[in-house]
Write a protein that holds these residues in place. Sequence first.
Motif, PDB file in Angstrom:
ATOM      1  N   SER A 140       2.019  37.180  83.874  1.00  0.00           N
ATOM      2  CA  SER A 140       0.273  36.625  83.339  1.00  0.00           C
ATOM      3  C   SER A 140      -0.215  37.787  83.077  1.00  0.00           C
ATOM      4  O   SER A 140      -0.536  39.172  83.711  1.00  0.00           O
ATOM      5  CB  SER A 140       0.314  36.129  85.525  1.00  0.00           C
ATOM      6  N   PRO A 141      -2.146  37.448  82.888  1.00  0.00           N
ATOM      7  CA  PRO A 141      -2.498  38.583  82.411  1.00  0.00           C
ATOM      8  C   PRO A 141      -3.042  39.285  83.690  1.00  0.00           C
ATOM      9  O   PRO A 141      -3.550  40.803  83.487  1.00  0.00           O
ATOM     10  CB  PRO A 141      -4.072  37.803  82.802  1.00  0.00           C
ATOM     11  N   GLU A 142      -3.056  38.589  84.550  1.00  0.00           N
ATOM     12  CA  GLU A 142      -3.813  39.888  86.205  1.00  0.00           C
ATOM     13  C   GLU A 142      -2.604  40.547  87.135  1.00  0.00           C
ATOM     14  O   GLU A 142      -2.481  41.506  87.362  1.00  0.00           O
ATOM     15  CB  GLU A 142      -3.773  38.654  87.555  1.00  0.00           C
ATOM     16  N   TYR A 143      -1.109  39.968  86.252  1.00  0.00           N
ATOM     17  CA  TYR A 143      -0.129  40.828  86.909  1.00  0.00           C
ATOM     18  C   TYR A 143      -0.061  41.654  86.262  1.00  0.00           C
ATOM     19  O   TYR A 143       0.769  43.128  86.429  1.00  0.00           O
ATOM     20  CB  TYR A 143       1.151  40.448  86.922  1.00  0.00           C
ATOM     21  N   TRP A 147      -2.845  26.338  71.630  1.00  0.00           N
ATOM     22  CA  TRP A 147      -4.448  26.155  72.708  1.00  0.00           C
ATOM     23  C   TRP A 147      -5.214  25.334  71.337  1.00  0.00           C
ATOM     24  O   TRP A 147      -5.669  24.749  71.368  1.00  0.00           O
ATOM     25  CB  TRP A 147      -4.802  27.502  73.117  1.00  0.00           C
ATOM     26  N   LEU A 148      -5.388  26.267  70.235  1.00  0.00           N
ATOM     27  CA  LEU A 148      -6.321  25.986  69.140  1.00  0.00           C
ATOM     28  C   LEU A 148      -5.153  24.138  69.102  1.00  0.00           C
ATOM     29  O   LEU A 148      -6.560  23.245  68.634  1.00  0.00           O
ATOM     30  CB  LEU A 148      -5.747  26.800  67.795  1.00  0.00           C
ATOM     31  N   LEU A 149      -4.489  23.241  68.578  1.00  0.00           N
ATOM     32  CA  LEU A 149      -3.923  22.767  68.068  1.00  0.00           C
ATOM     33  C   LEU A 149      -4.519  21.430  69.781  1.00  0.00           C
ATOM     34  O   LEU A 149      -5.391  20.804  68.856  1.00  0.00           O
ATOM     35  CB  LEU A 149      -2.430  22.262  68.135  1.00  0.00           C
ATOM     36  N   LYS A 182      -6.220  31.947  81.899  1.00  0.00           N
ATOM     37  CA  LYS A 182      -6.386  33.462  82.007  1.00  0.00           C
ATOM     38  C   LYS A 182      -6.177  33.120  83.082  1.00  0.00           C
ATOM     39  O   LYS A 182      -6.183  34.790  83.699  1.00  0.00           O
ATOM     40  CB  LYS A 182      -7.765  33.587  81.188  1.00  0.00           C
ATOM     41  N   PHE A 183      -7.121  32.585  84.099  1.00  0.00           N
ATOM     42  CA  PHE A 183      -7.898  33.385  85.656  1.00  0.00           C
ATOM     43  C   PHE A 183      -6.593  32.272  86.322  1.00  0.00           C
ATOM     44  O   PHE A 183      -6.314  30.967  86.793  1.00  0.00           O
ATOM     45  CB  PHE A 183      -9.601  32.617  86.116  1.00  0.00           C
ATOM     46  N   ALA A 184      -6.168  33.318  87.354  1.00  0.00           N
ATOM     47  CA  ALA A 184      -4.735  32.984  88.363  1.00  0.00           C
ATOM     48  C   ALA A 184      -5.623  31.470  88.801  1.00  0.00           C
ATOM     49  O   ALA A 184      -4.712  30.527  89.166  1.00  0.00           O
ATOM     50  CB  ALA A 184      -4.732  33.532  89.263  1.00  0.00           C
ATOM     51  N   GLU A 185      -7.110  31.730  89.818  1.00  0.00           N
ATOM     52  CA  GLU A 185      -7.536  30.739  90.401  1.00  0.00           C
ATOM     53  C   GLU A 185      -7.507  29.528  90.096  1.00  0.00           C
ATOM     54  O   GLU A 185      -7.811  28.096  91.095  1.00  0.00           O
ATOM     55  CB  GLU A 185      -8.840  31.092  91.367  1.00  0.00           C
ATOM     56  N   PRO A 199      -7.867  21.530  80.302  1.00  0.00           N
ATOM     57  CA  PRO A 199      -7.573  23.164  80.071  1.00  0.00           C
ATOM     58  C   PRO A 199      -8.596  24.286  79.955  1.00  0.00           C
ATOM     59  O   PRO A 199      -9.211  24.234  79.192  1.00  0.00           O
ATOM     60  CB  PRO A 199      -6.201  23.458  79.868  1.00  0.00           C
ATOM     61  N   LYS A 200      -9.015  25.711  80.327  1.00  0.00           N
ATOM     62  CA  LYS A 200      -9.297  26.457  80.348  1.00  0.00           C
ATOM     63  C   LYS A 200      -8.644  27.774  78.808  1.00  0.00           C
ATOM     64  O   LYS A 200      -7.460  27.257  79.047  1.00  0.00           O
ATOM     65  CB  LYS A 200     -10.076  27.281  81.194  1.00  0.00           C
ATOM     66  N   GLN A 201      -8.769  28.315  77.902  1.00  0.00           N
ATOM     67  CA  GLN A 201      -8.427  29.356  77.682  1.00  0.00           C
ATOM     68  C   GLN A 201      -7.411  29.908  78.274  1.00  0.00           C
ATOM     69  O   GLN A 201      -7.906  30.550  79.543  1.00  0.00           O
ATOM     70  CB  GLN A 201      -9.854  30.806  76.980  1.00  0.00           C
ATOM     71  N   PRO A 202      -6.151  29.901  77.741  1.00  0.00           N
ATOM     72  CA  PRO A 202      -4.833  30.840  78.351  1.00  0.00           C
ATOM     73  C   PRO A 202      -5.275  32.361  78.045  1.00  0.00           C
ATOM     74  O   PRO A 202      -6.031  32.996  77.445  1.00  0.00           O
ATOM     75  CB  PRO A 202      -3.362  30.458  77.078  1.00  0.00           C
ATOM     76  N   GLY A 203      -4.428  33.148  78.783  1.00  0.00           N
ATOM     77  CA  GLY A 203      -4.057  34.437  78.742  1.00  0.00           C
ATOM     78  C   GLY A 203      -3.811  34.536  77.742  1.00  0.00           C
ATOM     79  O   GLY A 203      -2.914  33.623  76.737  1.00  0.00           O
ATOM     80  N   PHE A 204      -4.036  36.322  76.931  1.00  0.00           N
ATOM     81  CA  PHE A 204      -3.589  37.128  76.038  1.00  0.00           C
ATOM     82  C   PHE A 204      -4.144  36.099  74.886  1.00  0.00           C
ATOM     83  O   PHE A 204      -3.304  36.203  73.665  1.00  0.00           O
ATOM     84  CB  PHE A 204      -2.770  37.148  76.001  1.00  0.00           C
ATOM     85  N   PHE A 205      -5.392  35.444  74.781  1.00  0.00           N
ATOM     86  CA  PHE A 205      -5.874  35.135  74.086  1.00  0.00           C
ATOM     87  C   PHE A 205      -6.476  35.492  72.672  1.00  0.00           C
ATOM     88  O   PHE A 205      -8.114  35.610  72.615  1.00  0.00           O
ATOM     89  CB  PHE A 205      -6.961  33.427  73.906  1.00  0.00           C
ATOM     90  N   ILE A 206      -5.885  36.141  72.366  1.00  0.00           N
ATOM     91  CA  ILE A 206      -6.136  37.552  71.400  1.00  0.00           C
ATOM     92  C   ILE A 206      -4.830  37.545  70.063  1.00  0.00           C
ATOM     93  O   ILE A 206      -4.236  37.820  69.841  1.00  0.00           O
ATOM     94  CB  ILE A 206      -6.587  39.072  72.182  1.00  0.00           C
ATOM     95  N   GLU A 207      -5.605  37.352  69.027  1.00  0.00           N
ATOM     96  CA  GLU A 207      -5.148  38.251  67.880  1.00  0.00           C
ATOM     97  C   GLU A 207      -4.160  38.968  67.424  1.00  0.00           C
ATOM     98  O   GLU A 207      -4.959  40.355  67.875  1.00  0.00           O
ATOM     99  CB  GLU A 207      -5.824  37.734  66.272  1.00  0.00           C
ATOM    100  N   ARG A 208      -3.194  38.692  67.294  1.00  0.00           N
ATOM    101  CA  ARG A 208      -2.552  40.056  66.767  1.00  0.00           C
ATOM    102  C   ARG A 208      -2.277  40.514  66.157  1.00  0.00           C
ATOM    103  O   ARG A 208      -2.903  39.833  64.599  1.00  0.00           O
ATOM    104  CB  ARG A 208      -0.870  40.472  67.170  1.00  0.00           C
TER     105      ARG A 208
END
Length: 557
Positions: free
Chosen positions: A409-412, A457-459, A495-498, A520-529
Amino acid sequence: MTLSESGILQRFVLMEGSTEWTTMDAVPTDMCDNYGQCGANSVCRSYKESTCECLEGFNPKSPEEWKLFNSSSGCVRRTLLECQRKDGFMKLEWVKLPDLLEFWLNKSMSTKECEAECLKNCSCTAYANSDINGGVNGCLIWFGNLIDIRGYNQENPGQDLYIRLAASELRSIRESNVKESPVVVLTVSVICGMLTLGFVFWCITWKITSRRLGLLRKKEDVEVPLFDFTTVATATNKFSQENVIGAGGFGPVYKGHLPNGQNIAVKRLSKDSRQGLKEFKNEVVLIAKLQHRNLVRLLGYCVQGDEKMLIYEYMPNKSLNYFIFEQNGSALLTWPKRLDIVLGIVRGLLYLHQDSRLQVIHRDLKASNILLDINLKPKISDFGLARTFGGDESEMKTERVVGTHGYISPEYAIDGTFSVKSDVFSLGVLMLEIVSGMKNRNFFHADHHHNLLGHAWLLWKEGRALELLYTCLEDSHLKSQVLRCIHVGLLCVQKFAEDRPIMSCVLSMLTNEEAILPQPKQPGFFIERSSGNAGALSRNEESNTENAVTITLPEAR
């Protein structure tokens, strides 16, 4: 100038450094290098069998956690300070002094004056000579808990620290030492006189090794039997290569056959395994206490010399990896069976998070750690990285981030903060992988460079979520079930644990088709590589790629 006259209290605050990740090669080989490894009011000694020890006059704050080799909660006083000059000091030799969180310094005061000054203030908990070269003068006084004390042997003498204790506690310690000394001497003398050469050999090869691992300290610590090495070697045909049924970051797994006809799976830790003594003890003690139909059952363990092995019930259908990422296996797993597997994993996690004797965070939930029995029922395995929560704790923070790329997870990953919501994130990743038949980390799409979470998420935003479904499942699915599974998966990877649901809510949302789900809200690590590290793996190529490496990422301070 005295402490009471100057009123000076200095406070140091650790400043966080860069959060840039490093590889495992950068992890300190000595666990005592980790800040506050043993918690407050304890000492870390990497050269001893029991690395973490409470200071004399202190007991573990959470004995249950210490039994499970988690000492992060630290220690508390057995007897409260009496103040009014009724306290005294216990000398702790050859240590690195505690961190300077709340302290007072006087460079001209003698050691005797320093002791008297500490006794004047009821908040003073320890003192030492501030001159690291051993000069006559220099007074350093601590207030509150003593953090990050490290013990050395005489080859690296360190300094002396004087810890404040109540007078009654000091008397109790001294009387105990006087009573125990002759008893210990007498006992050792009798045993040494009666031991035969065979008994000495037995002690060296079994009892001493087990004691070194800390597995046999108390009868209640281990609730599964100890297998002897010969039995395990015979069961696996001397660890024949033909009996290997899997391999992970900690070593190979063998199929074995006991004389009573029972099949077993033997996890044999390699000598250079990343799983050390702490993780091995953690897995043995923890799994022995966990009983649920969706958790793999530990049948026993084996310790002899450098050999460390775990004996599990045998799972004939390997791991979930084979059935969702390899072409031959994927075709065998219909949508109803995939949904059953998801529900089984959720029920297993619900037991760990809520219904077991201790709240357990798995911290390495992934497809390769989900084993399938003869009826394809899922069982969560590999608890070497698991941690337990006690009391009112809801989250912890660590400087050693462990887990697997793509599931953390992002926070971890960024802050080292983990909770039940960390497992919820990993579950969400796994759910989307089960639906799509593709791995999150190695996912590739011609139109963008997002991972599987970003693609889902995009779909979802475009109302095309069903396109995520693996093509082989199109004739065996119910549209509403698939959409609900994707929906819940996206809620779990927010993205956020809460924002993520707890496991009981996840189970309710999956089983109650009348329930209205939040968006749902935006997922964690939603960034293009970048295109250079996107993985360049199509769905077909995915089946030949293994990604079961467990990593350790230190967090900068």
